[in-house]
Write a protein that holds these residues in place. Structure first.
Motif, PDB file in Angstrom:
ATOM      1  N   ALA A 150      40.964  54.586  38.092  1.00 49.01           N
ATOM      2  CA  ALA A 150      41.173  55.209  36.776  1.00 49.01           C
ATOM      3  C   ALA A 150      40.091  56.243  36.475  1.00 49.01           C
ATOM      4  O   ALA A 150      40.330  57.225  35.774  1.00 49.01           O
ATOM      5  CB  ALA A 150      41.206  54.139  35.680  1.00 49.01           C
ATOM      6  N   TYR A 193      39.452  47.908  27.741  1.00 53.18           N
ATOM      7  CA  TYR A 193      39.609  46.971  28.848  1.00 53.18           C
ATOM      8  C   TYR A 193      38.344  46.912  29.699  1.00 53.18           C
ATOM      9  O   TYR A 193      37.869  45.836  30.041  1.00 53.18           O
ATOM     10  CB  TYR A 193      40.821  47.357  29.697  1.00 53.18           C
ATOM     11  CG  TYR A 193      41.102  46.342  30.777  1.00 53.18           C
ATOM     12  CD1 TYR A 193      41.695  45.125  30.465  1.00 53.18           C
ATOM     13  CD2 TYR A 193      40.737  46.573  32.097  1.00 53.18           C
ATOM     14  CE1 TYR A 193      41.931  44.166  31.440  1.00 53.18           C
ATOM     15  CE2 TYR A 193      40.971  45.625  33.077  1.00 53.18           C
ATOM     16  CZ  TYR A 193      41.567  44.434  32.745  1.00 53.18           C
ATOM     17  OH  TYR A 193      41.787  43.483  33.707  1.00 53.18           O
ATOM     18  N   ARG A 194      37.797  48.087  30.021  1.00 52.12           N
ATOM     19  CA  ARG A 194      36.577  48.095  30.835  1.00 52.12           C
ATOM     20  C   ARG A 194      35.440  47.377  30.118  1.00 52.12           C
ATOM     21  O   ARG A 194      34.684  46.619  30.730  1.00 52.12           O
ATOM     22  CB  ARG A 194      36.177  49.539  31.171  1.00 52.12           C
ATOM     23  CG  ARG A 194      34.921  49.597  32.028  1.00 52.12           C
ATOM     24  CD  ARG A 194      34.835  50.858  32.868  1.00 52.12           C
ATOM     25  NE  ARG A 194      35.126  52.047  32.082  1.00 52.12           N
ATOM     26  CZ  ARG A 194      35.529  53.209  32.595  1.00 52.12           C
ATOM     27  NH1 ARG A 194      35.706  53.332  33.887  1.00 52.12           N
ATOM     28  NH2 ARG A 194      35.770  54.220  31.818  1.00 52.12           N
ATOM     29  N   LEU A 198      40.125  49.949  38.097  1.00 46.53           N
ATOM     30  CA  LEU A 198      39.094  50.559  37.247  1.00 46.53           C
ATOM     31  C   LEU A 198      38.413  51.733  37.966  1.00 46.53           C
ATOM     32  O   LEU A 198      38.113  52.753  37.351  1.00 46.53           O
ATOM     33  CB  LEU A 198      38.058  49.513  36.810  1.00 46.53           C
ATOM     34  CG  LEU A 198      38.526  48.565  35.697  1.00 46.53           C
ATOM     35  CD1 LEU A 198      37.510  47.442  35.473  1.00 46.53           C
ATOM     36  CD2 LEU A 198      38.752  49.328  34.381  1.00 46.53           C
ATOM     37  N   THR A 199      38.175  51.586  39.269  1.00 44.62           N
ATOM     38  CA  THR A 199      37.558  52.685  40.030  1.00 44.62           C
ATOM     39  C   THR A 199      38.520  53.867  40.130  1.00 44.62           C
ATOM     40  O   THR A 199      38.126  55.018  39.933  1.00 44.62           O
ATOM     41  CB  THR A 199      37.154  52.203  41.436  1.00 44.62           C
ATOM     42  OG1 THR A 199      36.261  51.091  41.312  1.00 44.62           O
ATOM     43  CG2 THR A 199      36.459  53.309  42.217  1.00 44.62           C
ATOM     44  N   VAL A 218      35.956  43.600  30.415  1.00 47.90           N
ATOM     45  CA  VAL A 218      35.587  43.098  31.740  1.00 47.90           C
ATOM     46  C   VAL A 218      34.069  42.967  31.832  1.00 47.90           C
ATOM     47  O   VAL A 218      33.530  41.961  32.295  1.00 47.90           O
ATOM     48  CB  VAL A 218      36.120  44.037  32.839  1.00 47.90           C
ATOM     49  CG1 VAL A 218      35.551  43.664  34.201  1.00 47.90           C
ATOM     50  CG2 VAL A 218      37.646  44.001  32.871  1.00 47.90           C
ATOM     51  N   ARG A 219      33.370  43.996  31.354  1.00 48.59           N
ATOM     52  CA  ARG A 219      31.907  43.972  31.426  1.00 48.59           C
ATOM     53  C   ARG A 219      31.310  42.904  30.523  1.00 48.59           C
ATOM     54  O   ARG A 219      30.396  42.187  30.914  1.00 48.59           O
ATOM     55  CB  ARG A 219      31.335  45.342  31.055  1.00 48.59           C
ATOM     56  CG  ARG A 219      31.611  46.350  32.137  1.00 48.59           C
ATOM     57  CD  ARG A 219      30.979  47.691  31.835  1.00 48.59           C
ATOM     58  NE  ARG A 219      31.197  48.594  32.947  1.00 48.59           N
ATOM     59  CZ  ARG A 219      30.872  49.876  32.952  1.00 48.59           C
ATOM     60  NH1 ARG A 219      30.289  50.406  31.881  1.00 48.59           N
ATOM     61  NH2 ARG A 219      31.092  50.631  33.996  1.00 48.59           N
ATOM     62  N   GLU A 253      41.392  44.431  40.011  1.00 48.80           N
ATOM     63  CA  GLU A 253      40.643  44.920  38.853  1.00 48.80           C
ATOM     64  C   GLU A 253      39.669  46.026  39.251  1.00 48.80           C
ATOM     65  O   GLU A 253      39.588  47.070  38.599  1.00 48.80           O
ATOM     66  CB  GLU A 253      39.897  43.743  38.235  1.00 48.80           C
ATOM     67  CG  GLU A 253      39.249  44.048  36.930  1.00 48.80           C
ATOM     68  CD  GLU A 253      38.611  42.784  36.400  1.00 48.80           C
ATOM     69  OE1 GLU A 253      39.311  42.033  35.715  1.00 48.80           O
ATOM     70  OE2 GLU A 253      37.433  42.533  36.697  1.00 48.80           O
ATOM     71  N   GLU A 254      38.929  45.779  40.332  1.00 50.20           N
ATOM     72  CA  GLU A 254      37.933  46.755  40.787  1.00 50.20           C
ATOM     73  C   GLU A 254      38.607  48.057  41.221  1.00 50.20           C
ATOM     74  O   GLU A 254      38.163  49.148  40.861  1.00 50.20           O
ATOM     75  CB  GLU A 254      37.153  46.157  41.968  1.00 50.20           C
ATOM     76  CG  GLU A 254      36.120  47.084  42.585  1.00 50.20           C
ATOM     77  CD  GLU A 254      34.913  47.278  41.687  1.00 50.20           C
ATOM     78  OE1 GLU A 254      34.598  46.354  40.903  1.00 50.20           O
ATOM     79  OE2 GLU A 254      34.297  48.353  41.759  1.00 50.20           O
ATOM     80  N   VAL A 281      45.881  49.417  31.898  1.00 47.43           N
ATOM     81  CA  VAL A 281      44.453  49.734  32.053  1.00 47.43           C
ATOM     82  C   VAL A 281      44.199  51.203  31.718  1.00 47.43           C
ATOM     83  O   VAL A 281      43.243  51.534  31.011  1.00 47.43           O
ATOM     84  CB  VAL A 281      43.959  49.400  33.479  1.00 47.43           C
ATOM     85  CG1 VAL A 281      42.529  49.898  33.692  1.00 47.43           C
ATOM     86  CG2 VAL A 281      44.027  47.893  33.729  1.00 47.43           C
ATOM     87  N   LEU A 315      41.746  52.063  28.580  1.00 48.77           N
ATOM     88  CA  LEU A 315      40.629  52.036  29.524  1.00 48.77           C
ATOM     89  C   LEU A 315      39.301  51.644  28.869  1.00 48.77           C
ATOM     90  O   LEU A 315      38.578  50.784  29.375  1.00 48.77           O
ATOM     91  CB  LEU A 315      40.507  53.399  30.218  1.00 48.77           C
ATOM     92  CG  LEU A 315      39.538  53.466  31.400  1.00 48.77           C
ATOM     93  CD1 LEU A 315      39.875  52.417  32.448  1.00 48.77           C
ATOM     94  CD2 LEU A 315      39.548  54.851  32.036  1.00 48.77           C
TER      95      LEU A 315
END
Lengths: 201, 201
Positions: A169, A105-106, A166-167, A109-110, A162-163, A98, A102
């Motif tokens: 990162a 990947y982000r 991502l947070t 996800v979105r 995942e949350e 991730v 980043l």
């Protein structure tokens, strides 16, 4: 692109192009992955890319699918060892993936959450592959019942992972990578313990 | 619409219209919430709605914000009682809200995740309100440190709750509503226990 002129089969050539495309995923959103961008970045002709991938949409999907398959492959836990240590290795690689990818990947996800049906399908396939592996690898040994309730909790755990990753990162000062991995790994038996407390016996 | 002709202030009238609009949220996606739909469903004139809400986009945002504020208000835990029982009441109301407003709520989660900046802002505000309340209400008593690491875990727990409730709502045969609420509530101390295990002392 002209250093080694090994003769590749069409299948090998396509794979090579997909690898190049998947590298874009590190720093580009899914919307930015296109034949034009790869042609420019990697010095590949647009004609060649159209030859191998058909349309723009097919190219984007093939690249993202390849990148996600790469994620599933990379995060395969080691074949032997303590169950939670094997899971920790797998989660650690996920965290590193991730961080390294980043932007892409982000955005995946979105896009998957946001209603792109094709991307959602790719994303859900990867998620299922990762979840199924947790049961197949029996990472938690006797603690893990393969039933609908536990699968629901594992799905919740995936969303939590995942949350949190991502947070984290976006601001890694909150905790070390090791503390993050430990927390994510420790969360799984903690959560399945809560649901198994629901069972008789 | 002509049964009682109580004279309402403009502010009260606007609130009444927002309540009507928020009811659409139960069975309509965010994309389907519009002045035209409310005018037709509730027998309100389009002119009146434009008068109170300006443009179509402003109307949609006002309705969704109102629906989400309603969610935050409804899920307020009781003022007294055992911390985990108060949390269980709150989570139970959240589960019921999601079931009652499944179409709208799921579409909001997707739209917010999927890149609609305005909807993401509304969604994040609600999420922060719900998370902050967990600390303010001290639902876990002494177990809950208000630090960045715990806030990261609570954010993960929120994602887990949302994912589990939306997945469960699509197939409630997996477990009873009570077992779901128990699992979600039990997950919070289980998770914060994992992160506090990381601390010295």
């Amino acid at each position: 692109m002209s250093t080694s002129r090994v003769r590749l089969s069409p299948e090998e050539r396509r794979l090579q192009l997909l690898d190049l495309g998947a590298r874009l995923f590190a720093t580009r959103s899914v919307e930015e992955i296109s034949i034009d961008v790869l042609a420019e970045e990697a010095g590949v002709s647009r004609g060649l890319l159209y030859h191998y991938f058909g349309g723009k949409q097919d190219f984007r999907e093939a690249v993202i699918r390849h990148a996600v398959e790469d994620l599933v492959e990379q995060t395969a836990p080691p074949a032997t060892g303590d169950p939670l240590e094997r899971l920790a290795t797998s989660v650690g690689v996920y965290v590193d993936y991730v961080i390294a990818n980043l932007t892409g990947y982000r955005s995946l996800v979105r896009a998957a959450a946001g209603g792109s049906e094709d991307l959602r399908a790719i994303y859900e396939e990867a998620r299922s592959a990762l979840t199924d592996r947790i049961f197949r690898e029996d990472s938690l040994g006797d603690h893990l019942h393969d039933d609908a309730a536990t699968r629901l909790v594992i799905r919740g755990w995936s969303a939590l992972v995942e949350e949190m990753v991502l947070t984290w990162a976006a601001d890694p000062s909150v905790m070390s990578r090791e503390a993050l991995v430990d927390t994510l790994v420790g969360a799984l038996p903690a959560l399945t313990g809560v649901v198994s407390g629901d069972r008789p016996g």
